[in-house]
Design an enzyme around this catalytic site. Structure first.
Site, mmCIF file in Angstrom:
data_model
loop_
_atom_site.group_PDB
_atom_site.id
_atom_site.type_symbol
_atom_site.label_atom_id
_atom_site.label_comp_id
_atom_site.label_asym_id
_atom_site.label_seq_id
_atom_site.Cartn_x
_atom_site.Cartn_y
_atom_site.Cartn_z
ATOM 1 N N PRO A 1 15.968 -154.882 -78.320
ATOM 2 C CA PRO A 1 16.768 -154.900 -79.353
ATOM 3 C C PRO A 1 16.614 -153.248 -79.972
ATOM 4 C CG PRO A 1 14.974 -156.077 -79.987
ATOM 5 C CD PRO A 1 15.102 -156.000 -78.430
ATOM 6 N N ASN A 2 17.608 -152.564 -80.646
ATOM 7 C CA ASN A 2 17.671 -151.129 -80.938
ATOM 8 C C ASN A 2 17.519 -150.360 -80.061
ATOM 9 O OD1 ASN A 2 17.578 -152.338 -83.684
ATOM 10 N ND2 ASN A 2 15.485 -152.926 -83.517
ATOM 11 N N ARG B 1 17.907 -143.065 -83.529
ATOM 12 C CA ARG B 1 16.630 -143.891 -83.788
ATOM 13 C C ARG B 1 15.605 -143.077 -83.642
ATOM 14 N NH1 ARG B 1 13.986 -148.680 -80.848
ATOM 15 N NH2 ARG B 1 12.751 -149.375 -82.449
ATOM 16 N N TYR C 1 11.184 -141.435 -80.193
ATOM 17 C CA TYR C 1 11.933 -141.968 -79.034
ATOM 18 C C TYR C 1 12.760 -140.670 -78.192
ATOM 19 C CZ TYR C 1 10.799 -146.485 -80.855
ATOM 20 O OH TYR C 1 10.122 -147.635 -81.391
ATOM 21 N N ASN D 1 11.908 -152.923 -70.978
ATOM 22 C CA ASN D 1 11.548 -152.663 -72.258
ATOM 23 C C ASN D 1 12.146 -153.451 -73.342
ATOM 24 O OD1 ASN D 1 10.936 -151.259 -74.706
ATOM 25 N ND2 ASN D 1 11.893 -149.388 -74.201
ATOM 26 N N ALA E 1 11.140 -154.407 -79.846
ATOM 27 C CA ALA E 1 10.146 -155.034 -80.705
ATOM 28 C C ALA E 1 10.008 -156.630 -80.120
ATOM 29 C CB ALA E 1 10.937 -155.273 -82.122
ATOM 30 N N GLU F 1 6.680 -153.674 -67.304
ATOM 31 C CA GLU F 1 7.111 -153.413 -68.810
ATOM 32 C C GLU F 1 6.891 -151.841 -69.181
ATOM 33 O OE1 GLU F 1 4.089 -155.498 -71.212
ATOM 34 O OE2 GLU F 1 4.859 -154.500 -73.067
ATOM 35 N N HIS G 1 7.557 -148.766 -71.974
ATOM 36 C CA HIS G 1 7.703 -148.532 -73.536
ATOM 37 C C HIS G 1 7.789 -147.051 -73.550
ATOM 38 C CE1 HIS G 1 7.040 -152.423 -75.116
ATOM 39 N NE2 HIS G 1 5.838 -152.428 -74.161
ATOM 40 N N ARG H 1 0.285 -146.487 -82.238
ATOM 41 C CA ARG H 1 1.200 -146.755 -83.369
ATOM 42 C C ARG H 1 0.590 -147.687 -84.174
ATOM 43 N NH1 ARG H 1 7.213 -146.950 -81.522
ATOM 44 N NH2 ARG H 1 7.486 -146.759 -83.715
#
Ligand code: DQA
Length: 149
Positions: free
Chosen positions: A10-11, A18, A23, A74, A77, A98, A100, A107
């Site tokens: 998502p996103n 964003r 990012y 990725n 969230a 995975e 990111h 963070r």
């Protein structure tokens, strides 16, 4: 032919717009192009998807079973929330890396736990979009038959 599936949660369709300070300015289309370029160079077939809908992501993961050789994900969230995606990746029985874009460990504390890392063979965080390329290159190295075989 070795096939890799790159999944984005998502996103990530909002990449470039964003939080560019976190990012970067590249869009998801740029990331797709980057992944496609890396895959072509390595003679891999690449599939690339993004969804904001968890059920859709779970369906893609199930459909990967017995069909693709590796998943680069990725999960956005869902990394920090989704037992369902964790379970789907186990059910798929496909090796997972995975990725990111940001370094989730520097963070907020809620980003420090990943349900996906429990089922991933490797995790890349903080390499920006190059993390996707590193994951693809790693799969190429692992999955390609050794010379003479
Ligand atoms: C992310 C990190 C997650 O914590 C966040 O929810 C995202 C993107 C990353 O690529 O850095 O959506 O997975």
């Amino acid at each position: 032919m070795t096939t890799l599936l790159v999944l984005n949660g998502p996103n990530l369709n909002m990449l470039g717009l964003r939080q560019p300070e976190v990012y970067g300015r590249e869009t998801l289309a740029d990331v797709h192009a980057l992944c496609q370029q890396a895959a072509s160079k390595l003679d891999l077939t690449l599939e690339f998807q993004q969804s904001n809908h968890e059920g859709q992501m779970i369906d893609w993961i199930h459909q990967a079973r017995g069909r693709v050789d590796g998943i680069v994900i990725n999960p956005g969230a869902w990394t920090h929330t989704s037992v369902a995606i964790h379970d789907a990746l186990i059910a798929a029985e496909v090796p997972v890396i995975e990725v990111h874009i940001s370094n989730v460990h520097r963070r907020e504390a809620f980003r420090h736990h990943s349900y996906i890392s429990l089922v991933a063979k490797a995790v890349l965080a903080g390499f920006g979009t190059h993390g996707y390329v590193l994951a693809i290159e790693h799969f190429a190295r692992e999955l390609r038959p050794a010379p003479g075989q």
